[in-house]
Design an enzyme around this catalytic site. Structure first.
Site, PDB file in Angstrom:
ATOM      1  N   GLU A   1      -1.801  -9.049   4.901  1.00  0.00           N
ATOM      2  CA  GLU A   1      -1.576  -8.915   6.365  1.00  0.00           C
ATOM      3  C   GLU A   1      -2.919  -8.921   6.971  1.00  0.00           C
ATOM      4  OE1 GLU A   1      -0.763  -6.480   4.394  1.00  0.00           O
ATOM      5  OE2 GLU A   1      -1.006  -4.533   5.746  1.00  0.00           O
TER       6      GLU A   1
ATOM      7  N   HIS B   1      -4.003  -5.696   1.179  1.00  0.00           N
ATOM      8  CA  HIS B   1      -3.329  -6.178   2.237  1.00  0.00           C
ATOM      9  C   HIS B   1      -3.375  -7.603   2.612  1.00  0.00           C
ATOM     10  CE1 HIS B   1      -2.598  -1.769   3.677  1.00  0.00           C
ATOM     11  NE2 HIS B   1      -3.571  -1.565   3.124  1.00  0.00           N
TER      12      HIS B   1
ATOM     13  N   CYS C   1       0.656  -1.109  -0.133  1.00  0.00           N
ATOM     14  CA  CYS C   1      -0.055   0.005   0.170  1.00  0.00           C
ATOM     15  C   CYS C   1       0.722   1.424  -0.130  1.00  0.00           C
ATOM     16  CB  CYS C   1      -1.087  -0.160   1.155  1.00  0.00           C
ATOM     17  SG  CYS C   1      -2.379   1.101   0.889  1.00  0.00           S
TER      18      CYS C   1
END
Lengths: 731, 231
Positions: free
Chosen positions: B205, B203, B86
């Site tokens: 994560e 993302h 990002c």
């Protein structure tokens, strides 16, 4: 350009003749311009709660798990594992009408500061929004600006925006409501308060520099709008979420040390209210030297600095021996850090600038002699009950219209502009469950959070509406499996000088109190926004409630999305109440009747039973019945889980449209593998249930809902209607 | 694998990244302040998401000038692994460690929703626990994720197999509808020529735990942990 200090100027500052006389009595002389400014903002409705205090005091605020109730920057409740949740909701209505983006953005910034001021890391934002008639171009601009503002600020500071609500009604045409809520978490032994202490201790200013923005914002928020409100634009503050993010990190880093004696954010009325409140709460005095205040504009006067509402600023009292340590932390984060005064034993606030004493006010009288009004009230007349209303369109067309109407359609266009996952703890995202669920990093525990209010109910019967708003938050927390703990309230009403408005306020508080007591669910923080009127027309009374609950294990949380192979059981009693329902407004074209009654004893016993079954692992999905009634709730569950439902027939004794669309309270739909077992258990507990359908896998283009009489609605049609409004309206 | 997460002021997904890395490696990654100048003993450097310097000037432009960037450059030149997610991807393009730029989303609005990514090659340290052509889900949350590069650069990236992930439908089709932010050729992530520097917008994560809605992002971290264990 020295202004003459007199009653006329006091009136311009929002003080009545009476209030100005009181200032003269306290001071024993004509106040200076700065002193008059301090009195006027401290005694504004926004800061002093002068019209609402007598009623707010009647709200229940205690429970064994409440650590700090109203009176601090935010409420604090024990959530177990040595942790506490800090939360509050606050309005930014007036600024958001004048300048929607900045009004909403700074609303988010302000409520975040109320929470991290206490030492908590903010973990969730929500917002309760009310807008005017969607057919007006102005409404579209306000919605667009507010949504961008909330996203622009919340996304940047990295706090997930996980929930909230949006309603539309023409009463908000000239006065939208933007109520922002923040929840933070902290170690319950590390809570920071605002009471100053320690004579001689340094008073330290950190954060952004002071400019001329927002001067007299608190006074603006305490007056009705006239048609020329656009001219008030310079009083709206401008937010900088990047600085806020740095401020959060720097403050939390400092809070891990023992440097802070007291801390308070500079919110409404900026330096004035923070310094006055800190010194006042501590029973000490405060000396401020404005030459030391970091300034972003030249030639600012004492009056301007004391009244500025520049954003992203905090005031702290530090241990003198920890000043260098604190300064190093703020240097690391590239934030201003200035010692601007010290604590005294005088009981006075003394403000000097360029060698001149600009203000010298005794603190006790400023607080204790603040105006307090027992404003006259007139009870809202009880609405006539609604007689039978014929069904003009039939069930299927009514459902399709309802799930597509602005109050019930998909909020994805809005929520997709808010970062809901940052932090990596979001268990239930917007739309997935009746309440947002956010896990505590490092623990199994999770918080459930929701905001609710049904303003049309409150307008028709303020006491019942106030009760309903509290009960609905409790129900939404229960529906995810959480144990409801406490609420924050954001009371948005019209002009309190009108007895009928004050009557709404008093009755709503009465209803809220009853619900809080019956549900063991006290008020721990709140905010009042009055004068929500434009050109003499008030908004629907809107006591927005933010509810917080806890799940000991985040894995227990359930959502509304259905899975195949389940039975759907209604628990609670549907009598087919159409008064003040969305069906009545959207399909029959009437806003009439009494709102659905709330039976608090039934609410409690049904809710406690449902929560028990959820925590026992017996419930796959759960949704309460609210706006739009039973069928809308089932349609939402079907869409959320992409699963079809075969419905049982409506009972013969209730008209079908009243059965499917009545907004009876205290009801849940549960999706369970073994509906008979669930019904038996509920019956043993003496609770009313009814089997209402079964779920099946939804093939492509397959039926979404199948009625007993053979009628069907495809999932595709449901979604098309549900998803259409916002994208079409905005693009 | 020894991982470090670089913290620029305004970054806000460093904790998400730390959680995902800890889940995979079993230990906490090192957090490195942007004013530090050394990255000794680190196998993987991660530039996380957020709004470094408030996205003022241009997303990532100021962070790309931070003191730590020289050490990141050296780490990359030595063949060390770097991942920018990002805002981290934006910083890597601003720093010239990856080609192209991230423009405002085509809709001119912030986008926060799940997307699907098709794995374009699986023979890298980052993607080795996925299959080539596999589709996985990842949350995205950005206002400026619209990947842009001139046609020659795009042709070179495709020709050299440096496209890491593309926005796809859940079935794996690459089309306009799946390309929510308007990226050139649906590109969601790219590699540097040595396949050791990755930038991507979504993302992974935030999807490493079934409790948060899925584990589609977990193979990326597990793969890295295994691939860099030997390093």
């Amino acid at each position: 350009m020295a202004k003459k200090i007199n009653q006329a100027l006091a009136r311009e500052f929002g003080l009545s003749a009476d209030e100005y006389q009181r200032v003269l009595d306290i001071m024993g002389r004509t106040p200076s311009l700065t002193e008059l400014g301090v009195f006027s903002v401290m005694w504004s409705e926004h800061c002093s709660y002068k019209s609402s205090r007598v009623w707010l005091k009647t709200l229940p605020t205690k429970a064994p798990w409440v650590i700090h109730g109203p009176g601090e920057n935010a409420g604090v409740v024990d959530i177990g594992d040595g942790m506490a949740a800090v939360f509050k909701m606050e309005s930014h209505n007036h600024p958001s009408f004048i300048e929607p983006y900045q009004g909403a953005a700074t609303g988010v910034g302000g409520i975040l500061r109320d929470v991290f001021t206490m030492g908590a890391r903010p973990v969730a934002n929500l917002n309760a929004l009310r807008f005017g008639d969607p057919s007006l171009p102005r409404t579209k601009r306000v919605v667009d600006g507010v949504v961008r503002g909330i996203g622009g600020y919340g996304n940047c500071v990295g706090v997930p925006t996980v929930g909230g609500e949006i309603n539309f009604h023409p009463s908000y045409n000239g006065n939208p409501l933007v109520n922002a809520m923040t929840v933070g978490v902290l170690d319950k032994t590390r809570i920071f308060l605002s009471a100053a202490a320690g004579i001689g201790n340094p008073v330290v200013y950190v954060g952004s520099k002071t400019g001329r923005d927002g001067i007299h914002g608190a006074t603006m928020a305490s007056a009705e709008f006239a048609a020329d409100s656009g001219e008030k634009r310079p009083t709206v503050q401008v937010g900088d979420p990047f600085v806020e993010k740095l401020l959060i990190e720097a403050c939390l880093e400092l809070m891990a040390t023992d440097a802070i004696v007291a801390i308070q954010d500079m919110g409404a009325a900026g330096l004035t209210s923070s310094s006055v409140e800190m010194a006042g709460k501590g029973g000490v005095g405060i000396q401020l030297d404005l030459d030391a205040v970091p300034q972003r504009e030249t030639d600012m006067t004492a009056y301007e600095m004391m009244l500025s509402e520049s954003q992203e600023r905090m005031l702290m009292v530090l241990r003198p021996d920890r000043q260098d340590l604190a300064r190093a932390i703020f240097d690391k984060w590239d934030l201003d850090f200035a010692v601007i005064g010290h604590i005294t034993d005088t009981g006075r606030i003394v403000v000097t600038h360029k060698g001149i004493t600009e203000a010298d006010i005794p603190l006790d009288p400023l607080a204790e002699q603040a105006p307090l009004y027992h404003r006259p009230t007139v009870e809202t007349p009880k609405p006539a009950s609604l007689g039978p209303v014929a069904d003009p369109v039939g069930i299927v067309p009514a459902l399709l219209k309802l799930i597509g109407c602005p109050d019930l359609c998909s909020r994805a266009w809005v929520t997709n502009q808010y970062d809901s996952t940052v932090g990596g703890q979001t268990v239930k995202r917007p739309g997935a469950a009746d309440a947002a669920v956010v896990k505590l990093d490092g623990f199994n525990r999770a918080l459930a959070i929701t905001t609710d209010c049904t303003p049309r109910y409150v307008a028709a019967d303020p006491e019942m509406g106030g009760m309903q708003a509290v009960a609905e938050t409790w129900r939404n927390l229960t529906a995810v499996g959480a144990r409801p703990l406490a609420i924050t309230d954001n009371m948005n009403f019209g002009n309190p000088e009108k007895p009928e408005i004050m009557g709404q306020f008093a009755a709503a508080i009465r209803g809220m109190s009853k619900a809080c007591i019956a549900l063991d669910y006290p008020v721990v923080s709140g905010n009042v926004s009055l004068y929500n009127e434009t050109e003499g027309k008030g908004i629907l009374p809107t006591p927005a409630i933010g509810g917080l609950g806890v799940l000991d294990d985040a894995h227990d949380a359930i959502g509304i999305g259905l899975k195949p192979g389940m039975g759907l059981v209604l628990i609670g009693t549907i009598r087919g109440h159409l008064g003040q329902s969305l069906w009545l407004r959207e399909i029959a074209g009437q806003e009439a009747g009494a709102p659905p009654p709330v039976d608090l004893a039934a609410e409690r016993s049904i809710g406690d039973f449902v929560r028990g079954r959820i925590l026992a692992g017996a419930v796959q999905a759960c949704h309460d019945i609210s706006d739009g009634g039973l069928l809308v709730a089932i349609a939402e569950m079907a869409m959320a889980g992409n699963t079809s439902v075969s419905l049982e027939a409506a009972p013969g004794e209730i008209a079908p449209h009243a059965w499917w669309f009545g907004e009876d309270q205290g009801c849940y739909i549960v999706s369970v593998l073994d509906p008979s077992a669930f019904i038996v258990e509920a019956t043993v507990a003496d609770l009313p249930t009814r089997l209402i359908g079964h779920t099946q896998a939804s093939g492509t283009g397959g039926a979404g809902l199948k009625f007993k009489d053979g009628a069907t609605i495809s999932m595709q049609d449901l979604r098309a209607e549900h998803d259409r409004f916002f994208p079409e309206w905005m693009n | 694998m020894r991982a470090a997460i670089v913290v620029f002021p305004g970054i806000n997904r460093e904790r998400d990244m730390a959680i995902a890395l800890e889940r995979a490696t079993g230990h906490k990654p090192r957090l490195v302040w942007h004013k530090e100048t050394a990255l000794d003993g680190i196998d993987l450097v991660v530039l996380p998401g957020g709004f470094s310097h408030g996205d003022y000037l241009r997303c990532g432009a100021m962070a790309a000038q931070a003191p730590i960037m020289a050490a990141i450059r050296t780490h990359a030149e030595r063949g060390g692994h770097v991942m920018g997610v990002c805002n981290g991807f934006q910083i890597l393009t601003e720093a010239g460690l990856l080609p192209g730029a991230l423009l405002r989303n085509a809709s001119l609005r912030f986008l926060s929703q799940d997307c699907h990514l098709r794995v374009e090659r699986a023979d890298t340290a980052f993607a080795c626990h996925y299959q080539s052509g596999q589709v996985f889900r990842a949350p995205m949350a950005h206002g400026d994720g619209n990947y842009f590069a001139d046609d020659d650069t795009l042709d070179r990236l495709e020709g050299e197999g440096l496209v890491a992930f593309r926005y796809a439908t859940p079935e794996g089709t690459i089309d306009r509808a799946a390309n929510l932010n308007g990226s050139a050729r649906n590109i969601a992530g790219i590699y540097a020529s040595n396949l050791r520097v990755l930038g991507l917008m979504p993302h992974p994560e935030d999807l490493v735990d079934p409790l948060m809605g899925g584990t589609d992002g977990k193979p990326l971290f597990d793969g890295l942990t295994q691939a860099l264990a030997a390093a």
